[in-house]
Design an enzyme around this catalytic site. Structure first.
Site, mmCIF file in Angstrom:
data_model
loop_
_atom_site.group_PDB
_atom_site.id
_atom_site.type_symbol
_atom_site.label_atom_id
_atom_site.label_comp_id
_atom_site.label_asym_id
_atom_site.label_seq_id
_atom_site.Cartn_x
_atom_site.Cartn_y
_atom_site.Cartn_z
ATOM 1 N N HIS A 670 0.843 -1.201 0.000
ATOM 2 C CA HIS A 670 0.000 0.000 0.000
ATOM 3 C C HIS A 670 0.874 1.245 0.000
ATOM 4 O O HIS A 670 1.562 1.535 0.988
ATOM 5 C CB HIS A 670 -0.900 -0.022 1.245
ATOM 6 C CG HIS A 670 -1.834 1.137 1.338
ATOM 7 N ND1 HIS A 670 -2.976 1.232 0.580
ATOM 8 C CD2 HIS A 670 -1.801 2.254 2.096
ATOM 9 C CE1 HIS A 670 -3.606 2.356 0.880
ATOM 10 N NE2 HIS A 670 -2.909 3.002 1.791
ATOM 11 N N GLU A 730 0.916 -2.276 4.246
ATOM 12 C CA GLU A 730 1.510 -0.947 4.148
ATOM 13 C C GLU A 730 3.023 -1.044 4.301
ATOM 14 O O GLU A 730 3.554 -2.018 4.839
ATOM 15 C CB GLU A 730 0.933 -0.040 5.233
ATOM 16 C CG GLU A 730 1.231 1.435 5.001
ATOM 17 C CD GLU A 730 0.456 2.325 5.946
ATOM 18 O OE1 GLU A 730 0.117 3.454 5.557
ATOM 19 O OE2 GLU A 730 0.196 1.896 7.093
#
Length: 863
Positions: A670, A730
């Site tokens: 991400h 992430e």
């Protein structure tokens, strides 16, 4: 066609019939169609920056594009089944009238389409509803609203998107590849070598290591382990540590299954050290990222420098009601997938980068040469400063800029964070971000992060830039005083619009960390007393908890590691107590590694893998690496290497979590501008970027991809390599910082794992104390095969010793950092030759001899 779909199609064909009233709608195929979970997994073309506003996704549509498909908002990976009927609906408006080309089609050529309509949209919200029966199977279709081709710019807003019908979306089953799990990068020749195999077999199985030529290099029997609670897999383990022959293309075969290939080499981690550190240059704010350093596909213009559409970071206001001044907070690193910059994340990250360098001054087997000037991908190379310190300075300068100016309320405190007023769209290159940037209120936690990292900065930059080191020390001491005056200014846990809240309701650990760094740098009794009187001092559970470890919210362990390794004013007894905390914590993590079927030094209570669990693994590995540096005990290094195995493929998903490393590496993390999954014109993350990893709370966090695909996942399998899964996938500065530290440690280990590394220099250091100082003689021998010219010997001088009279060398002392360089007549050290020099010291009390010496950045043996 299914019975439910037949009923649904019949109802569509005959409006108003009883069937239309009674038929159940088909299953929903769109994720996050009301945007309550943010923007993921929606995407848009880079020329239409988008964000959620008032519960709708709003895209800024440029004027003058040629085609409708030049500007798109869409969602991929929608399953469409041939013969099934569907209803697509959405609500949309546009400040300038436009026609939406509504498409359900393949995401790539030949763009086979099952729905294509033209739907006018104006200033008032328009409800669009379209039905179709799919003519072909599209397992991963793209729902697209193509809105380009207009003469006028507009704001296009979208809400309540739904695609109902067809079959229930299939249950997501991760592709884990081979059941034989190994470190997909490889193993050090003289280090441990273990793997795991997923199998229902009760009895041991035969394993065999095969060479690239197909010959058998080693064989043995697996050890059944039963069910692994982290993955709910039945597993066996195997050990091939006796195989030390270097080579590439090795595989392990068990019960007819073959692992991914791997290498056995001493220089496995040389590239990872460089790549993990390059991550920070890639994510710099306020400067262009140059192609000659990172390659064409990663080059980009400077972000947030005030060039339209940016509003810039050079003159940033506070949120309304927070302050009446504006600050230049340019520079620094973008924190994570978004464009925010956070002091609490930046503090631990820059500290761990500086500690990566500081370890080369304190650890006997660490070497600074690979982190030195001209070695890394930074534009400041060849400026006489170690490249890793050039990189850290980019963030350190930003952190100081976040300090509240003198004369203002809360002067000396640090603003907690700054970021866009609303969440940054995805994908979005930084220079295209049109949003207003805002300073958020100061916090005690942020202020202490500044105090700690700036104090460390002061001692490390002193030999290279005395003015910057002085600026760091002034910022550190000012921040400490402000935090003492305002000890409970806590970040608002609800301040999560446009960026993470990063709230922390207990800052005792930040006070301890800051005191430890300030004491180590200055030796002042004020900070000594703050360290020794802290209830956290000497508490292993506070520094290195069994179920977690160091993180941005738990920083006491950072202070312990500094006190244990960097010369300071603690007594020998006090130093022994601090080092015992390190080894006790390391014993805990080493035991966890040995007890687990996948070997990771991380065992959260109830298998509760947290957000960024991979960073917890890495931070526990730092504790283990430090214990190994302090003691030389092989068990600590073995646990570090076992943790690397887990991160690079020996795990329940058979996944290397580091981009560019291993056959099955994460590559869709991400991120706003490393967003190839959403826009093929953008790159995947750069090599050396580590994904957050399994997160048991991902579904509850609102992550739409996790909610759709990870329901009911086993703890260590709550991960998906999808750009929309911000809770598991992430990438952040505070996850890559410990990766850089560990990659540097592992590269230093190299051939030396479990053996004494070869050295090319030897240092004999003899001190002769007298009343108020000592006389020191030093001999440096070249025990290598190449001449060394010129030479420079560096070490840290314990206690409060100051160098006075010297002979036979040129000396520099900055704080405790001392370097000796040759005179004209002893410039060259030939193989087998030695040079002798010496100096006098003055000191208030006796101090131990230095622990390690580095000749031109390379570690020396003790004479």
């Amino acid at each position: 066609m299914s019975a439910a779909a037949l009923l649904f199609a019949a109802a569509l064909a005959v409006p108003g019939t009883a069937g239309a009233q009674e038929a159940e709608p088909g299953p929903e195929q769109i994720s996050n169609g009301d945007f309550t979970a943010g923007t993921a997994p929606w995407w848009w073309t880079a020329n239409a920056p988008s964000a959620v506003s008032d519960g709708r996704l709003c895209a800024q549509v440029p004027a003058g594009t040629a085609n409708a498909w030049d500007v798109i908002v869409g969602q991929n990976d929608v399953p469409i089944v041939a013969g099934e009927s569907y209803e697509l609906s959405y609500s949309a408006s546009s400040t300038a009238p436009l026609t939406v080309q509504t498409r359900v089609q393949e995401a790539a050529e030949p763009y086979t389409t099952v729905l294509a309509t033209a739907d006018p949209v104006g200033a008032e919200a328009t409800q669009v509803t379209r039905t179709f029966t799919a003519s072909v199977d599209l397992p991963a279709a793209s729902v697209q609203l193509q809105i380009g081709g207009g003469e006028r710019a507009s704001t296009f807003c979208l809400d309540d998107v739904s695609l109902r019908g067809g079959a229930e979306p299939p249950v997501y089953v991760p592709d884990t590849g081979s059941p034989v799990r190994v470190n997909q990068v490889g193993y050090l020749p003289h280090g441990p070598k273990s793997g795991t195999v997923v199998t229902d077999a009760d009895a041991p199985l035969t394993w065999a290591v095969k060479t690239s030529a197909g010959t058998t290099a080693a064989t043995g029997r697996t050890v059944p382990q039963g069910e692994d609670p982290s993955s709910r897999q039945r597993v066996h383990t195997f050990d091939f540590g006796d195989l030390t022959t270097p080579g590439d293309g090795y595989t392990v075969e068990v019960d007819g299954e073959t692992s991914e290939p791997f290498s056995i080499r001493g220089n496995l981690y040389d590239g990872l050290r460089s790549d993990a550190l390059a991550y920070f240059y890639h994510n710099r704010s306020g400067t262009p990222i140059e192609a000659d350093l990172v390659g064409e596909k990663y080059a980009r213009p400077a972000g947030h420098v005030g060039v339209a559409p940016n509003k810039g970071d050079t003159d940033v206001p506070c949120q309304p009601g927070v302050c009446d001044y504006r600050l230049d907070v340019s520079g620094g690193w973008y924190d994570a997938g978004d464009h925010g910059k956070y002091v609490v994340n930046g503090g631990i990250s820059v500290a761990q980068l500086m500690s990566t360098y500081e370890r080369t001054l304190t650890a006997p087997n660490a070497e600074s040469a690979e982190l030195g000037d001209g070695k890394l991908r930074v534009p400041e190379r060849d400026n006489g400063v170690p490249d890793i310190l050039d990189e850290a300075r980019w963030e350190m300068d930003f952190l100081i800029k976040m300090q509240v100016p003198a004369g203002e309320p809360l002067a000396g405190m640090a603003h907690h964070k700054m970021h866009d007023a609303q969440w940054t769209g995805l994908p979005m290159k930084p220079h295209l971000d049109p949003q207003q940037r805002e300073l958020h209120p100061p916090s005690t936690a942020a202020t202490l992060n500044l105090a700690a990292s700036a104090a460390q900065c002061a001692r490390l930059y002193a030999p290279f830039d005395a003015a910057f080191a002085g600026r760091c020390l002034r910022a550190a001491e000012t921040a400490w005083a402000a935090a003492k005056q305002h000890p409970d200014v806590l970040a608002d846990p609800n301040d999560g619009t446009g960026g993470g809240a990063y709230s922390d309701n207990d800052v005792s650990d930040e006070f301890y960390w800051a005191a430890a760094e300030l004491f180590t740098t200055t030796g002042k009794d004020t900070y000594r007393q703050a360290v020794l009187s802290s209830p956290l001092h000497g508490d292993t559970d506070a520094a290195f908890p069994a179920g977690g470890g160091i993180s941005w919210g738990y920083t006491a362990g950072l202070g312990v590691l500094t006190l244990a390794t960097v010369p300071n004013g603690l007594t020998q007894a006090q130093l022994g107590e601090v080092r015992a905390v390190v080894t006790t914590g390391a014993d805990r993590y080493a035991a966890q590694s040995r007890a687990q079927a996948y070997g990771l030094p991380y065992a959260p209570e109830d298998e509760d893998y947290v957000w960024g669990s991979n960073s917890q693994v890495l931070n526990n590995m730092i504790v283990l690496a430090t214990a190994h540096d302090l003691t030389g005990e092989a068990a600590y290094q073995d646990a570090v290497l076992s943790g690397a195995d887990y991160l690079l493929g020996r795990n329940p998903l058979n996944q290397s979590y580091v981009t560019g490393y291993g056959e099955r590496d994460s590559r869709n993390q991400h991120h706003r501008f490393w967003a190839h999954q959403n826009d093929s014109a953008l790159p995947n993350p750069a090599p050396g970027s580590i994904a957050g990893g399994p997160n048991l709370t991902a579904i509850a966090s609102g992550d739409p991809v996790a909610a759709q695909k990870l329901s009911g996942c086993a703890p260590a399998m709550c991960y998906i390599d999808d750009i929309g899964s911000w809770a598991t996938n992430e990438i952040t500065v505070n996850w890559n910082a410990p990766l850089a530290f560990i990659a540097s440690y592992l590269d230093d280990a190299g051939e030396g794992a479990r053996t004494a590394p070869a050295r090319t220099c030897r240092v004999s250091y003899a001190s002769h104390p007298w009343n108020s100082g000592s006389t020191v003689t030093v001999r440096v021998e070249n025990i290598g095969s190449e001449p060394v010219s010129p030479w420079s010997l560096t070490w840290l001088l314990p206690g409060d010793q100051r160098i006075g009279h010297t002979w036979s060398a040129e000396f520099d002392q900055h704080g405790r950092t001392v370097s000796a360089r040759p005179l004209s007549w002893n410039r060259t050290l030939a193989p087998g030759a030695a040079v002798d020099f010496g100096f006098n010291t003055s000191a208030a009390s006796t101090a131990p001899d230095p622990g390690s010496f580095k000749l031109n950045g390379r570690a020396c043996a003790s004479g």
